[in-house]
Write a protein that holds these residues in place. Structure first.
Motif, PDB file in Angstrom:
ATOM      1  N   UNK A 115       0.649  -1.024   0.340  1.00 27.10           N
ATOM      2  CA  UNK A 115       0.300  -0.012  -0.158  1.00 27.10           C
ATOM      3  C   UNK A 115       0.850   1.255  -0.201  1.00 27.10           C
ATOM      4  N   UNK A 116       1.898   0.687   0.170  1.00 26.41           N
ATOM      5  CA  UNK A 116       2.992   2.011   0.428  1.00 26.41           C
ATOM      6  C   UNK A 116       3.626   2.158  -1.142  1.00 26.41           C
ATOM      7  N   UNK A 117       3.828   3.379  -1.750  1.00 27.72           N
ATOM      8  CA  UNK A 117       3.744   3.853  -3.520  1.00 27.72           C
ATOM      9  C   UNK A 117       4.694   4.359  -3.944  1.00 27.72           C
ATOM     10  N   UNK A 118       5.569   4.704  -2.271  1.00 30.90           N
ATOM     11  CA  UNK A 118       7.063   5.488  -2.785  1.00 30.90           C
ATOM     12  C   UNK A 118       7.804   4.603  -3.108  1.00 30.90           C
ATOM     13  N   UNK A 119       8.635   4.708  -3.858  1.00 29.08           N
ATOM     14  CA  UNK A 119      10.049   3.845  -3.978  1.00 29.08           C
ATOM     15  C   UNK A 119      10.974   4.358  -3.177  1.00 29.08           C
ATOM     16  N   UNK A 120      11.160   3.019  -2.002  1.00 20.70           N
ATOM     17  CA  UNK A 120      12.714   2.958  -1.469  1.00 20.70           C
ATOM     18  C   UNK A 120      13.899   2.809  -2.091  1.00 20.70           C
ATOM     19  N   UNK A 121      14.739   3.791  -1.806  1.00 17.39           N
ATOM     20  CA  UNK A 121      16.040   4.291  -2.005  1.00 17.39           C
ATOM     21  C   UNK A 121      17.001   2.552  -2.061  1.00 17.39           C
ATOM     22  N   UNK A 122      17.207   2.310  -2.975  1.00 11.61           N
ATOM     23  CA  UNK A 122      18.545   0.815  -2.162  1.00 11.61           C
ATOM     24  C   UNK A 122      19.562   1.643  -1.889  1.00 11.61           C
ATOM     25  N   UNK A 123      20.018   0.524  -0.186  1.00  6.25           N
ATOM     26  CA  UNK A 123      20.540   0.839   0.557  1.00  6.25           C
ATOM     27  C   UNK A 123      19.733   2.316   2.450  1.00  6.25           C
ATOM     28  N   UNK A 124      18.456   1.762   1.805  1.00  4.19           N
ATOM     29  CA  UNK A 124      17.945   2.477   2.758  1.00  4.19           C
ATOM     30  C   UNK A 124      17.126   1.551   3.295  1.00  4.19           C
ATOM     31  N   UNK A 125      16.345   1.393   4.596  1.00  2.00           N
ATOM     32  CA  UNK A 125      15.117   1.428   5.644  1.00  2.00           C
ATOM     33  C   UNK A 125      14.081   2.476   5.193  1.00  2.00           C
ATOM     34  N   UNK A 126      12.623   1.830   6.043  1.00  2.18           N
ATOM     35  CA  UNK A 126      12.098   2.782   5.638  1.00  2.18           C
ATOM     36  C   UNK A 126      10.808   2.567   6.866  1.00  2.18           C
ATOM     37  N   UNK A 127      11.298   3.625   7.865  1.00  2.00           N
ATOM     38  CA  UNK A 127      10.463   3.909   9.499  1.00  2.00           C
ATOM     39  C   UNK A 127       9.319   4.048   9.527  1.00  2.00           C
ATOM     40  N   UNK A 128       8.375   3.180  10.116  1.00  2.00           N
ATOM     41  CA  UNK A 128       6.766   3.744   9.778  1.00  2.00           C
ATOM     42  C   UNK A 128       6.569   4.032  11.262  1.00  2.00           C
ATOM     43  N   UNK A 129       6.272   5.178  11.477  1.00  2.00           N
ATOM     44  CA  UNK A 129       6.067   5.658  12.566  1.00  2.00           C
ATOM     45  C   UNK A 129       4.643   6.819  13.286  1.00  2.00           C
ATOM     46  N   UNK A 130       4.891   6.478  14.563  1.00  2.00           N
ATOM     47  CA  UNK A 130       3.446   7.202  15.327  1.00  2.00           C
ATOM     48  C   UNK A 130       4.284   7.416  16.198  1.00  2.00           C
ATOM     49  N   UNK A 131       3.680   8.664  17.314  1.00  2.00           N
ATOM     50  CA  UNK A 131       4.301   9.156  18.234  1.00  2.00           C
ATOM     51  C   UNK A 131       3.022   7.769  19.552  1.00  2.00           C
ATOM     52  N   UNK A 132       1.754   8.429  18.919  1.00  2.00           N
ATOM     53  CA  UNK A 132       0.299   7.380  19.763  1.00  2.00           C
ATOM     54  C   UNK A 132       0.022   6.383  18.829  1.00  2.00           C
ATOM     55  N   UNK A 133       0.166   4.410  19.746  1.00  2.00           N
ATOM     56  CA  UNK A 133       0.551   3.368  18.952  1.00  2.00           C
ATOM     57  C   UNK A 133      -1.246   2.963  19.089  1.00  2.00           C
ATOM     58  N   UNK A 134      -2.423   4.179  19.860  1.00  2.00           N
ATOM     59  CA  UNK A 134      -3.250   3.883  19.926  1.00  2.00           C
ATOM     60  C   UNK A 134      -4.035   4.986  18.001  1.00  2.00           C
ATOM     61  N   UNK A 135      -3.696   5.476  18.194  1.00  2.00           N
ATOM     62  CA  UNK A 135      -3.664   6.509  16.691  1.00  2.00           C
ATOM     63  C   UNK A 135      -2.797   6.415  15.356  1.00  2.00           C
ATOM     64  N   UNK A 136      -3.147   5.669  14.425  1.00  2.00           N
ATOM     65  CA  UNK A 136      -2.483   5.250  13.315  1.00  2.00           C
ATOM     66  C   UNK A 136      -2.260   5.707  12.393  1.00  2.00           C
ATOM     67  N   UNK A 137      -4.067   6.275  12.171  1.00  2.00           N
ATOM     68  CA  UNK A 137      -4.339   7.398  10.988  1.00  2.00           C
ATOM     69  C   UNK A 137      -3.019   8.005  10.329  1.00  2.00           C
TER      70      UNK A 137
END
Length: 208
Positions: A59-81
């Motif tokens: 569902x993530x359509x943004x390409x990830x450059x080679x040699x990188x990690x993508x970290x998905x983050x929220x400051x509230x695990x109960x609010x992930x919209x």
């Protein structure tokens, strides 16, 4: 099948933090105006992490450059919209693991998670696209530390190669204060014995 947790205990490499901070690159993925700064950040994989690879969530359509990690983050695990649906669903499973009692270090938490109604298959069902074939996850490893940060790694780990390179999803949970912050990243070619190092860098650095 007996799982040898002791083989995974390994001191963290404190030098990696400096390298990772130098390689951190914001992707601009954070939602402007969001009260919880939900989004993602791409960080460069330092050479010290070997062949570690990063992937994007379904569902993530943004390409990830080679040699990188993508970290998905929220400051509230109960609010992930705003996060990919696959990540939102995994956050809901991780919330169920909150009552789990853990010891410091790396441990097999598969059985403890099952007692809370969460299995590796539950993560697989929501974490991956139905297209293509992949090895089914059979382990939930936990990494606990004294500073209130805990992490979970869900992957398929062979009994005869407990530290073989695998692909899986790494989850960070910060329980030192409310609301509870959460991060997730899709990883490939990762040895379970490096989870302590991975946790210290992905869960704490860079700052979102």
């Amino acid at each position: 099948m007996r799982f040898e947790v002791s083989r995974f205990l390994k001191p963290a490499n404190v030098t990696i933090g400096i390298m990772l901070l130098m390689g951190a690159v914001s992707s601009g993925g954070f939602a402007m105006g969001s009260s919880h700064n939900n989004g993602h950040m791409d960080i460069q994989v330092p050479a010290s992490f070997g062949d570690l690879e990063g992937y994007v969530a379904p569902g993530d359509s943004e390409a990830l450059p080679t040699g990188f990690l993508r970290i998905y983050s929220t400051k509230d695990i109960q609010s992930v919209a705003g996060l990919p649906e696959a990540v939102q669903a995994q956050a809901a499973l991780v919330r169920k693991l909150d009552p789990m009692s853990l010891q410091s270090g790396i441990q097999d938490a598969t059985g403890a998670a099952a007692q809370l109604g969460v299995t590796p298959s539950d993560f697989d069902r929501v974490a991956y696209s139905s297209a293509g074939k992949r090895a089914k996850s059979n382990r939930i490893l936990a990494v606990e530390s004294e500073n209130g940060l805990r992490a979970f790694f869900v992957a398929r780990i062979a009994a005869d190669q407990p530290d073989g390179a695998v692909s899986g999803i790494f989850h960070c949970v910060e329980q030192t204060q409310l609301p509870v912050a959460y991060r997730a990243t899709y990883l490939g070619k990762i040895a379970p014995s490096t989870l302590i190092e991975i946790k210290e860098e992905i869960c704490q650095k860079p700052k979102m």
